[in-house]
Design an enzyme around this catalytic site. Structure first.
Site, short mmCIF file in Angstrom:
data_model
loop_
_atom_site.label_atom_id
_atom_site.label_comp_id
_atom_site.label_asym_id
_atom_site.label_seq_id
_atom_site.Cartn_x
_atom_site.Cartn_y
_atom_site.Cartn_z
N GLY A 2 3.16 10.26 24.30
CA GLY A 2 2.04 11.10 24.73
C GLY A 2 1.53 12.04 23.65
N LYS A 16 10.60 9.55 21.28
CA LYS A 16 9.67 10.28 22.13
C LYS A 16 8.35 10.45 21.38
CE LYS A 16 11.18 13.94 24.14
NZ LYS A 16 10.38 13.51 25.33
N SER A 42 4.45 11.02 32.20
CA SER A 42 4.26 10.65 33.60
C SER A 42 5.46 10.99 34.46
CB SER A 42 3.95 9.15 33.69
OG SER A 42 4.99 8.38 33.10
N GLU A 85 7.75 19.18 21.83
CA GLU A 85 8.94 18.75 22.56
C GLU A 85 10.20 19.02 21.74
OE1 GLU A 85 7.01 15.08 25.18
OE2 GLU A 85 7.95 14.66 23.25
#
Length: 227
Positions: A102, A99, A33, A108
């Site tokens: 999502g 992390k 986001s 990533e």
């Protein structure tokens, strides 16, 4: 300021960080986001970039919708990315992160690995003294999901929960591990990755952030990793 406003402040601060670093270059762009706000701001910033390597299909679609050229990582194999901008689900004082909320943790981690500078953008709620309050995502090969869950419970004393109904961009499953207090993130990151069937885990300790832009009620605080 509400959380959305804080996220936007961090995203805007990142533009100033990359303005000098990324002129005419390809940059790395994360997922989530706060990164969505960064992409939106980047599109209208006038910053001259050659394109972006995205860490997820969702971010790639957003970049493309803004007319920002998409570049595959294998198209720039002779160079490194000057900068990678991404958020975090948690970040500790040593700039180690969790992390993957999502589900884009593997891509990533790949994009972060080739970037010279990793800029983490997040709001103050993501700064913690010890990682583990946010469940640790682990991407696993589907056939190994149950076996990996048992092994993680034995190794880390965590409670694995299958993110049922979710499939990563790589076609894999996610186990979210709760009940952890991660005092040695580098070791745990390596140990989890040694379990057969694990693609990678959401600990970013071996490649943590270089710069943190932390949005607080009193403004965006900028800090750099020491050492």
């Amino acid at each position: 300021m509400n959380q959305d406003a804080l996220k936007k402040a961090a995203a805007l601060a990142a533009l100033e960080e990359i303005r000098a670093l990324a002129s005419g270059a390809v940059i790395g762009v994360g997922t989530g986001s706060t990164v969505n706000l960064f992409i939106d701001a980047l599109a209208g910033s006038g910053i001259n970039i050659r394109g972006a390597v995205s860490s997820s299909e969702a971010s790639a679609q957003r970049l493309a919708a803004h007319g920002i050229p998409l570049v595959r990582l294998d198209e720039i194999e002779a160079e490194t990315l000057p900068v990678y901008v991404d958020g975090a689900d948690e970040i500790d004082p040593g700039f180690n992160m969790i992390k993957g909320g999502g589900g884009a943790l593997t891509r990533e981690k790949i994009v972060a690995a080739v970037a010279r500078r990793f800029i983490c953008i997040c709001d103050a709620s993501k700064k913690v003294a010890t990682l583990g309050r946010f469940p640790l995502p682990v991407e696993v090969i589907p056939m190994a999901r149950v076996q990996v869950g048992h092994e993680i419970a034995r190794l880390a004393s965590g409670i694995p929960r299958w993110r049922e109904g979710f499939v990563t961009d790589n076609g894999n499953h996610i186990l979210d591990i709760s009940g952890l207090a991660i005092t040695d993130p580098r070791t745990l990151e390596s140990d989890l990755n040694q379990i057969a069937g694990v693609v990678t885990n959401g600990l970013f300790a071996r490649r943590g952030a270089d710069v943190l832009l932390l949005a607080t009620a009193s403004g965006v605080e900028r800090s750099e990793r020491s050492g």
